[in-house]
Design a protein around this motif. Structure first.
Motif: not given
Length: 89
Positions: A16-23, A61-72
């Motif tokens: 899934r696309p996930l945003a994280r700091p680049d450093f 999965e903990d970084h995803l919203s409840p609605g996004e968790r089924s996709e992985p």
């Protein structure tokens, strides 16, 4: 912040696309008790954060919203038959 596809060996085939700091900066101790500091940007920063999450009991999965968790789970199910039962060893 950098957004990139991220997966995990514990759920092969899922990403899934996930945003994280680049450093990232990780501090710890080596086998002799000496301080170790690892700094990273880009992919290394993402890997350091991903591994640190696991040490803290967090999975992607903990970084995803409840609605996004089924996709992985759905993505994993499509390749699960091809993953050896011993994965990861």
């Amino acid at each position: 912040m950098a957004v990139a596809e991220e997966g995990c060996l514990f759920l092969p085939g899922a990403h899934r696309p996930l945003a994280r700091p680049d450093f990232a900066v990780c501090r710890g101790l080596d086998h002799n008790g000496h301080t170790v500091v690892v700094r990273g940007t880009g992919t290394l920063a993402r890997c350091l954060q991903h591994a640190t999450d696991h040490l803290n009991g967090i999975v992607v999965e903990d970084h995803l919203s409840p609605g996004e968790r089924s996709e992985p789970r759905r993505q994993h199910a499509t390749v699960a038959a091809d993953v050896p039962a011993t994965w990861p060893t």
